[in-house]
Design an enzyme around this catalytic site. Structure first.
Site, PDB file in Angstrom:
ATOM      1  N   PRO A 281      -6.024   4.365  -4.805  1.00 19.95           N
ATOM      2  CA  PRO A 281      -5.689   3.133  -5.549  1.00 19.95           C
ATOM      3  C   PRO A 281      -4.223   3.026  -5.961  1.00 19.95           C
ATOM      4  O   PRO A 281      -3.831   2.018  -6.563  1.00 19.95           O
ATOM      5  CB  PRO A 281      -6.598   3.203  -6.790  1.00 19.95           C
ATOM      6  CG  PRO A 281      -7.089   4.581  -6.884  1.00 19.95           C
ATOM      7  CD  PRO A 281      -6.898   5.265  -5.564  1.00 19.95           C
TER       8      PRO A 281
ATOM      9  N   TYR B  42       5.307  -2.353  -1.126  1.00 21.50           N
ATOM     10  CA  TYR B  42       4.520  -2.616  -2.333  1.00 21.50           C
ATOM     11  C   TYR B  42       3.994  -4.058  -2.324  1.00 21.50           C
ATOM     12  O   TYR B  42       2.830  -4.311  -2.642  1.00 21.50           O
ATOM     13  CB  TYR B  42       5.422  -2.368  -3.546  1.00 21.50           C
ATOM     14  CG  TYR B  42       4.719  -2.178  -4.876  1.00 21.50           C
ATOM     15  CD1 TYR B  42       3.615  -1.330  -5.001  1.00 21.50           C
ATOM     16  CD2 TYR B  42       5.199  -2.790  -6.033  1.00 21.50           C
ATOM     17  CE1 TYR B  42       3.004  -1.140  -6.222  1.00 21.50           C
ATOM     18  CE2 TYR B  42       4.593  -2.599  -7.263  1.00 21.50           C
ATOM     19  CZ  TYR B  42       3.489  -1.766  -7.350  1.00 21.50           C
ATOM     20  OH  TYR B  42       2.887  -1.574  -8.576  1.00 21.50           O
TER      21      TYR B  42
ATOM     22  N   LYS C 211      -3.723  -1.427  -2.717  1.00 19.25           N
ATOM     23  CA  LYS C 211      -3.846  -1.997  -1.363  1.00 19.25           C
ATOM     24  C   LYS C 211      -5.269  -2.321  -0.930  1.00 19.25           C
ATOM     25  O   LYS C 211      -5.466  -3.096   0.011  1.00 19.25           O
ATOM     26  CB  LYS C 211      -3.236  -1.025  -0.334  1.00 19.25           C
ATOM     27  CG  LYS C 211      -1.738  -0.853  -0.465  1.00 19.25           C
ATOM     28  CD  LYS C 211      -1.025  -2.136  -0.120  1.00 19.25           C
ATOM     29  CE  LYS C 211       0.454  -2.073  -0.398  1.00 19.25           C
ATOM     30  NZ  LYS C 211       1.100  -3.368  -0.404  1.00 19.25           N
TER      31      LYS C 211
ATOM     32  N   HIS D  55       3.817 -11.075 -11.098  1.00 23.85           N
ATOM     33  CA  HIS D  55       4.549  -9.866 -11.490  1.00 23.85           C
ATOM     34  C   HIS D  55       5.675  -9.544 -10.531  1.00 23.85           C
ATOM     35  O   HIS D  55       5.538  -9.691  -9.322  1.00 23.85           O
ATOM     36  CB  HIS D  55       3.594  -8.675 -11.604  1.00 23.85           C
ATOM     37  CG  HIS D  55       2.844  -8.711 -12.887  1.00 23.85           C
ATOM     38  ND1 HIS D  55       3.201  -7.964 -13.971  1.00 23.85           N
ATOM     39  CD2 HIS D  55       1.807  -9.482 -13.266  1.00 23.85           C
ATOM     40  CE1 HIS D  55       2.390  -8.263 -14.971  1.00 23.85           C
ATOM     41  NE2 HIS D  55       1.532  -9.174 -14.573  1.00 23.85           N
TER      42      HIS D  55
ATOM     43  N   TYR E 109       3.863   3.724 -14.129  1.00 24.21           N
ATOM     44  CA  TYR E 109       3.498   4.980 -13.483  1.00 24.21           C
ATOM     45  C   TYR E 109       4.235   6.085 -14.236  1.00 24.21           C
ATOM     46  O   TYR E 109       5.461   6.160 -14.158  1.00 24.21           O
ATOM     47  CB  TYR E 109       3.948   4.995 -12.016  1.00 24.21           C
ATOM     48  CG  TYR E 109       3.364   3.868 -11.175  1.00 24.21           C
ATOM     49  CD1 TYR E 109       2.104   3.982 -10.606  1.00 24.21           C
ATOM     50  CD2 TYR E 109       4.089   2.691 -10.942  1.00 24.21           C
ATOM     51  CE1 TYR E 109       1.568   2.956  -9.829  1.00 24.21           C
ATOM     52  CE2 TYR E 109       3.568   1.661 -10.170  1.00 24.21           C
ATOM     53  CZ  TYR E 109       2.303   1.803  -9.619  1.00 24.21           C
ATOM     54  OH  TYR E 109       1.777   0.783  -8.850  1.00 24.21           O
TER      55      TYR E 109
END
Ligand code: APR
Length: 414
Positions: free
Chosen positions: A318, A410, A322, A94, A225
């Site tokens: 979450p 990220y 991580k 991704h 998100y």
């Protein structure tokens, strides 16, 4: 290296009554989650004898659905040790994620902003399945259904662990040089450290999430998100047939308040796009849980001959994916430090906690930032904090420099 003699329990300090088997290994690993299994596989590959004690059955740990986003450095580490064959065949790479704000899509190509590095989406239980198989195939000693596991003598050079074999009811005492505490947040390892020896840093975010796993193919190619006046909604990826969704809810909410029809109605509403056609594919819901967002770090991550790794030492929200990646990093550092010990150097063991904590706190800071940003539309604490969160999001979406920082966090630093 290992011995198994039947002795009278009265000869064994601290063990329960009844016949006791005595064994010996160099490293007793408590817990067969990602942390424990990576420590064990890496030790095994380096020829350091270890025994893994896991309270659940093999089927249980291989089916437990949890995280799914793996950082490139973790994939590279697993590949280097020959543990990523199936992952590299099955996992999707991704490169982008999507924020939905006021019904509009904003895509971030974080891979392009960070040298083309990519995440892999691979369900945690698949990784656990691979790691169990790799360890057992290499002749590793993994004891499932180990009940009442208890570490002893951690502040001595000769610690030992006792447990009861779930199948036979027999008590075993396992003498060792080190204990690797990889038994998650509620495990026995951290709880065995005397009060006051460790410092705990903990933070309640005042935010709840309903976590939903559904047998529904993904309705998106990238993680979503979504910020909505009724609260955050997330669409995470797991496989071609299963998806994870999150819905912000009050702290302490009950799944009883979330019948399936309400879950889907809220997801449709909070993920909806204003000017584009987009369809959310539904499917049977196979798991529903309420999570209260909390963060926790213990310092140092060791006590005497006990070394903590993964969720046993730290919990992270979450939002940034991580948890599993930090567990893998700790495990790699712990295994290399233990191998170095048997090669004659304790420098890495000495630095283990400080090395891991640097990455832990970097990740905590990033996830705190992200937690505040994605909950900006509701429950940000005050209108001032809400406006700050919106300003951060605008900065992220309009500044290449901000996008590069996001991408580094990220994807995880190398
Ligand atoms: N005795 C033996 N085993 C135990 C005990 C105990 N007293 N307590 C817990 N365990 C086992 C659990 O059954 C589990 O298999 O320890 C293992 C801990 O695994 P995880 O909870 O997966 O923790 P960790 O390996 O640190 O991985 C962290 O997992 O919790 C997720 O999202 C989190 O992705 C993160 C990752």
């Amino acid at each position: 290296m290992r011995s198994q003699d039947l002795v009278d329990s009265s000869l064994v300090t601290g063990a329960a009554a009844g016949p006791v088997r005595v064994g010996r290994t160099r490293v007793a690993v408590i817990g067969a989650g990602p942390a424990g299994l990576i420590v064990a596989n890496l030790l095994r590959k380096a020829g350091v004898d270890c025994v893994v004690l896991e309270r659940h059955t093999r089927a249980h740990v291989e089916q437990r659905a949890r995280a799914g986003l793996i950082e490139p450095r973790v994939v590279e580490m697993l590949r280097r040790f020959g543990l990523a064959d199936r992952l590299l065949r099955m996992a999707d790479a991704h490169t982008t994620c999507e924020f939905r704000i006021d019904g509009r899509r904003h895509e971030i190509n974080y891979s392009a902003a960070h040298g083309g590095r990519r995440h892999y989406v691979y369900p945690q239980q698949e990784l656990v399945t691979d790691l169990v198989a790799a360890f057992l195939d290499a002749g590793g000693d993994l004891r499932f259904q180990a009940a009442d596991v208890r570490p002893h003598g951690l502040d001595t050079d000769r610690p030992w662990v006792t447990y009861v074999d779930g199948a036979t009811g027999e008590t075993t005492r396992l003498d060792c040089d080190f204990v690797a505490g990889c038994d998650g947040f509620h495990g026995v390892s951290r709880a065995s450290v005397p009060a006051g020896a460790l410092t705990e840093h903990s933070h309640e975010h005042g935010i709840g999430w309903l976590s939903v796993l559904a047998e529904a193919p993904p309705s998106t190619k990238a993680i979503i998100y979504a910020l909505h006046p009724d609260g955050f909604a997330g669409h995470m990826l797991r496989s071609s047939t299963v998806s994870r969704f999150y819905l912000q809810c009050p702290v302490g909410d009950s799944v009883d308040n979330w019948p399936d029809e309400r879950v889907w109605a809220e997801l449709h509403k909070r993920l909806a796009l204003r000017d584009e056609d987009w369809t959310l594919t539904e499917g049977p819901i196979i798991e529903k849980r309420v999570l209260d967002m909390r963060s926790f770090v213990v310092e140092p991550m060791s006590y005497g001959r006990l070394y903590l790794a993964g969720d046993a030492a730290h919990i992270i929200t979450p939002v940034g994916g991580k948890g599993m990646n930090l567990a893998a990093h700790d495990a790699e550092r712990l295994a290399e430090a233990l191998v170095a010990h048997y090669e004659g150097s304790d420098a890495l063991l000495h630095d283990y906690s400080a090395t891991c904590l640097r990455r832990v706190w970097r990740s905590q800071e990033f996830c705190q930032w992200m937690t505040e940003v994605i909950h900006a539309s509701r429950d940000a604490g005050s209108s001032f904090r809400q406006r700050l969160a919106v300003a951060r999001l605008e900065h992220l979406l309009t500044s290449p420099a901000a996008a590069a920082v996001f991408a580094e966090n990220y994807l995880g630093q190398d």
